[in-house]
Design a protein around this motif. Structure first.
Motif, PDB file in Angstrom:
ATOM      1  N   ASP A 238       0.807  -1.224   0.000  1.00  0.00           N
ATOM      2  CA  ASP A 238       0.000   0.000   0.000  1.00  0.00           C
ATOM      3  C   ASP A 238       0.841   1.275   0.000  1.00  0.00           C
ATOM      4  O   ASP A 238       0.614   2.186  -0.797  1.00  0.00           O
ATOM      5  CB  ASP A 238      -0.937   0.017   1.216  1.00  0.00           C
ATOM      6  N   TYR A 241       2.555   1.791  -3.240  1.00  0.00           N
ATOM      7  CA  TYR A 241       1.581   2.060  -4.306  1.00  0.00           C
ATOM      8  C   TYR A 241       1.122   3.512  -4.276  1.00  0.00           C
ATOM      9  O   TYR A 241       1.125   4.196  -5.300  1.00  0.00           O
ATOM     10  CB  TYR A 241       0.380   1.126  -4.177  1.00  0.00           C
ATOM     11  N   PHE A 242       0.730   4.002  -3.106  1.00  0.00           N
ATOM     12  CA  PHE A 242       0.214   5.372  -3.027  1.00  0.00           C
ATOM     13  C   PHE A 242       1.290   6.402  -3.338  1.00  0.00           C
ATOM     14  O   PHE A 242       1.005   7.444  -3.933  1.00  0.00           O
ATOM     15  CB  PHE A 242      -0.410   5.616  -1.654  1.00  0.00           C
ATOM     16  N   LYS A 246       1.132   9.193  -6.782  1.00  0.00           N
ATOM     17  CA  LYS A 246       0.959  10.597  -6.408  1.00  0.00           C
ATOM     18  C   LYS A 246       1.021  11.529  -7.609  1.00  0.00           C
ATOM     19  O   LYS A 246       0.279  12.500  -7.712  1.00  0.00           O
ATOM     20  CB  LYS A 246       2.022  11.001  -5.393  1.00  0.00           C
TER      21      LYS A 246
END
Length: 249
Positions: A238, A241-242, A246
């Motif tokens: 997670d 991934y974030f 962006k």
């Protein structure tokens, strides 16, 4: 060795433009009888006239109308017989950001992309030929949520889930597939205002699909160079991934 099923009667839903139109031409050229469905009856008639072979039909249909989908499936079985192949390409898309969602457009996208897929599955399961095929077109956008991708990406994630459940429940009797394209040059992607890497034409997409429709694969995805990158991105933990997405905001 068992003889491979020969597909003869193919219902393409979402055939008035883009991938559906290009695939209709390719499958007709190799001898399949095509039933063309979409809302645009005039476009369907034009496409039908240029298809190679004989026995092609036009059946105008709005997939967001569940009872109409059910009536169409029954009419086809009674008129032309059990369906060998059903290909779902109907789609709606409007670029939106969360917090600025147009609720009317959201409802139309959900009704077409997700509810339409459910309507088609429920209507066609009873009218499929033995060892027939149902293939649902989703998108790599459905692998994992992306910035500015809603509600389209959510509906495509739903279609992937629907196809997976369908394969688990009916894979012994039918060949179930999900089709996950990358960027394809269509009236939908023309709405995007950002760079779309490795974009291909509908004709190239149709060639990739036609090549794998009769394979044993569950998922058809293309172009491979792009879709493999998106698959790897979706598998990141997670936090990674974030951070990676962006820059897409």
């Amino acid at each position: 060795m068992s003889q491979q099923k020969k597909f003869k009667r193919t219902w393409i839903i979402g055939a008035s433009s883009g991938i559906g139109e290009a695939l209709a031409e390719r499958l007709a050229a190799r001898g399949e009888e095509i039933i063309l469905s979409a809302r645009n009856a005039e476009a369907l008639e034009t496409i039908c006239k240029r298809l190679k072979g004989r026995g092609h039909r036009v059946l105008p249909l709005d997939v967001s109308d569940g009872p109409a989908v059910a009536r169409s499936a029954i009419w086809l079985k009674d008129t032309v017989g059990p369906l060998d192949r059903v290909l779902f390409f109907a789609g709606a898309y409007t670029p939106m950001k969360l917090g600025q969602i147009d609720l009317g457009d959201m409802g139309r996208i959900v009704d077409t992309n997700l509810k339409g897929a459910f309507y088609v599955v429920e209507a066609t399961l009873p009218v499929m030929a033995e060892k027939g095929q149902i293939a649902l077109c989703a998108s790599v956008a459905g692998y994992r949520g992306l910035p500015n991708g809603q509600p389209y990406a959510a509906t495509k994630a739903g279609v992937i889930s629907l196809a997976t459940s369908l394969r688990a429940e009916h894979g012994d009797r039918l060949d179930i597939k999900v089709i996950n394209p990358g960027f394809v040059k269509t009236r939908l992607t023309d709405k995007n205002g950002f760079e779309m890497p490795m974009m291909i034409t509908p004709e190239k997409a149709a060639r990739a699909i036609a090549r794998e429709l009769d394979s044993k694969r569950f998922e058809i995805h293309f172009p491979k160079g792009f879709t493999r990158m998106v698959k790897l991105l979706a598998l990141l933990p997670d936090g990674l991934y974030f951070n990676a997405v962006k820059g897409m905001r």
